[in-house]
Design a protein around this motif. Structure first.
Motif, PDB file in Angstrom:
ATOM      1  N   THR A 105      -1.402   8.805  -5.100  1.00  0.00           N
ATOM      2  CA  THR A 105      -0.092   8.380  -5.583  1.00  0.00           C
ATOM      3  C   THR A 105       0.258   7.052  -4.933  1.00  0.00           C
ATOM      4  OG1 THR A 105       0.579  10.709  -5.765  1.00  0.00           O
ATOM      5  CG2 THR A 105       2.322   9.045  -5.847  1.00  0.00           C
ATOM      6  N   GLU A 106       0.318   6.013  -5.770  1.00  0.00           N
ATOM      7  CA  GLU A 106       0.573   4.678  -5.234  1.00  0.00           C
ATOM      8  C   GLU A 106       1.983   4.548  -4.687  1.00  0.00           C
ATOM      9  OE1 GLU A 106      -0.296   1.734  -8.108  1.00  0.00           O
ATOM     10  OE2 GLU A 106      -2.443   2.238  -8.259  1.00  0.00           O
ATOM     11  N   SER A 107       2.939   5.167  -5.311  1.00  0.00           N
ATOM     12  CA  SER A 107       4.337   4.998  -4.889  1.00  0.00           C
ATOM     13  C   SER A 107       4.586   5.523  -3.481  1.00  0.00           C
ATOM     14  CB  SER A 107       5.276   5.700  -5.874  1.00  0.00           C
ATOM     15  OG  SER A 107       4.983   7.099  -5.929  1.00  0.00           O
ATOM     16  N   THR A 108       3.875   6.587  -3.102  1.00  0.00           N
ATOM     17  CA  THR A 108       4.050   7.168  -1.758  1.00  0.00           C
ATOM     18  C   THR A 108       2.843   6.941  -0.860  1.00  0.00           C
ATOM     19  OG1 THR A 108       3.216   9.298  -2.569  1.00  0.00           O
ATOM     20  CG2 THR A 108       5.604   8.943  -2.621  1.00  0.00           C
ATOM     21  N   SER A 109       1.826   6.233  -1.375  1.00  0.00           N
ATOM     22  CA  SER A 109       0.589   5.967  -0.605  1.00  0.00           C
ATOM     23  C   SER A 109       0.008   7.258  -0.038  1.00  0.00           C
ATOM     24  CB  SER A 109       0.855   4.968   0.531  1.00  0.00           C
ATOM     25  OG  SER A 109       1.320   3.743   0.012  1.00  0.00           O
ATOM     26  N   SER A 110      -0.029   8.289  -0.879  1.00  0.00           N
ATOM     27  CA  SER A 110      -0.482   9.600  -0.435  1.00  0.00           C
ATOM     28  C   SER A 110      -1.677  10.057  -1.251  1.00  0.00           C
ATOM     29  CB  SER A 110       0.649  10.623  -0.540  1.00  0.00           C
ATOM     30  OG  SER A 110       1.082  10.738  -1.890  1.00  0.00           O
ATOM     31  N   SER A 133      -3.577   0.704   1.473  1.00  0.00           N
ATOM     32  CA  SER A 133      -4.926   0.147   1.327  1.00  0.00           C
ATOM     33  C   SER A 133      -5.939   1.235   0.989  1.00  0.00           C
ATOM     34  CB  SER A 133      -5.330  -0.573   2.618  1.00  0.00           C
ATOM     35  OG  SER A 133      -5.366   0.334   3.709  1.00  0.00           O
ATOM     36  N   VAL A 134      -5.830   2.420   1.583  1.00  0.00           N
ATOM     37  CA  VAL A 134      -6.762   3.508   1.298  1.00  0.00           C
ATOM     38  C   VAL A 134      -6.606   3.983  -0.140  1.00  0.00           C
ATOM     39  CG1 VAL A 134      -7.362   5.888   1.871  1.00  0.00           C
ATOM     40  CG2 VAL A 134      -6.926   4.237   3.701  1.00  0.00           C
ATOM     41  N   VAL A 135      -5.385   4.133  -0.588  1.00  0.00           N
ATOM     42  CA  VAL A 135      -5.154   4.539  -1.974  1.00  0.00           C
ATOM     43  C   VAL A 135      -5.767   3.529  -2.937  1.00  0.00           C
ATOM     44  CG1 VAL A 135      -3.365   4.871  -3.728  1.00  0.00           C
ATOM     45  CG2 VAL A 135      -3.095   5.909  -1.469  1.00  0.00           C
ATOM     46  N   SER A 136      -5.578   2.239  -2.662  1.00  0.00           N
ATOM     47  CA  SER A 136      -6.122   1.207  -3.549  1.00  0.00           C
ATOM     48  C   SER A 136      -7.642   1.227  -3.567  1.00  0.00           C
ATOM     49  CB  SER A 136      -5.620  -0.173  -3.110  1.00  0.00           C
ATOM     50  OG  SER A 136      -4.209  -0.238  -3.190  1.00  0.00           O
TER      51      SER A 136
END
Length: 247
Positions: free
Chosen positions: A103-108, A176-179
């Motif tokens: 989830t990009e919005s929460t970087s989770s 960065s990990v999510v991306s």
């Protein structure tokens, strides 16, 4: 005549008083009650502590400690020469991920992993015990999830299969990990994870056992390919034969 002489002498003394003083002070005066002399002082002791005895004791203690450490080191070295303990060997036989979602919005991140490790005891004379083991899965050096493993023991030359599951639910991992995970999934269709194990191990034989030592295992290149339809599930692309084991 004598009377006249005495009378003239008395008159002369009366006329010159200094003659009388000289006659009185010419002799030492003695008192009936003289002050007693001071009591004799006890001889002062100039005895100094024997510093040589203390330094000798310290030297002996140092020699004893050094001798004990030398004997222990020699015994350990001889034991190592006799038994030649070898580190256990780890490999990743299978692995999968399901419900991988970022989830990009929460970087989770949310996901569920399942792995099977094969642990081999390569020693021909020593058994190995494992305790307080913890397994983890990571991405790009960031730990995503951990779980406890049950303790177990291995006899000489034994192989043991260890299955475990890990899960993360809306775990914050950073933007960065999510991306990077999304880029890997879209560009290559797989995600490169790493599996780690750390805990306490002990080598032992019938009459001798080593103290517990901390072991760290790192299995890199655990590539899990996601489904072709762009789904969130995937399996290990190939067995990871060599994991780095350090103690």
């Amino acid at each position: 005549m004598a009377t006249a002489a005495t009378s003239s002498q008395a008159q002369a003394q009366a006329q010159d008083p200094s003659q009388t003083d000289k006659a009185v002070t010419g002799y030492p005066v003695t008192y009936a009650y003289a002050a007693p002399p001071p009591p004799p002082q006890p001889p002062q002791s100039h005895h100094q502590p024997d510093r040589r005895a203390g330094s000798t004791l310290v030297r002996r203690l140092i020699v004893m400690v050094l001798a004990f450490l030398t004997v222990m080191a020699l015994a350990s070295f001889i034991t190592w020469l006799v038994f030649r303990p070898q580190l256990p060997q780890f490999r990743v036989d299978s692995g999968s991920v399901s419900q991988l979602n970022t989830t990009e919005s929460t970087s989770s991140l949310s996901a569920a992993w399942q792995f099977t490790l094969t642990v081999k005891n390569p020693n021909e004379k020593l058994a190995i015990s494992y305790n307080s083991l913890q397994a983890s899965v990571a991405y790009a050096g960031l730990e995503l999830a951990t779980t406890q493993l049950a303790p177990f023991a291995q006899d000489k030359g034994n192989e043991t299969h260890v299955d475990f599951r890990l899960g993360a639910v809306d775990e914050y991992v950073g933007e960065s990990v999510v991306s990077r995970i999304e880029e890997d999934r879209k560009a290559r269709g797989l995600v490169d994870f790493s599996v780690g194990v750390y805990g306490w191990v002990r080598f032992k034989t019938g009459w001798w056992e080593m103290r517990w030592r901390l072991m760290k295992v790192s299995c890199e290149g655990v590539n899990i390919r996601l489904s072709n339809d762009g789904g969130f599930d995937g399996n290990l692309t190939g067995r990871v034969d060599r994991c780095l084991v350090a103690m």
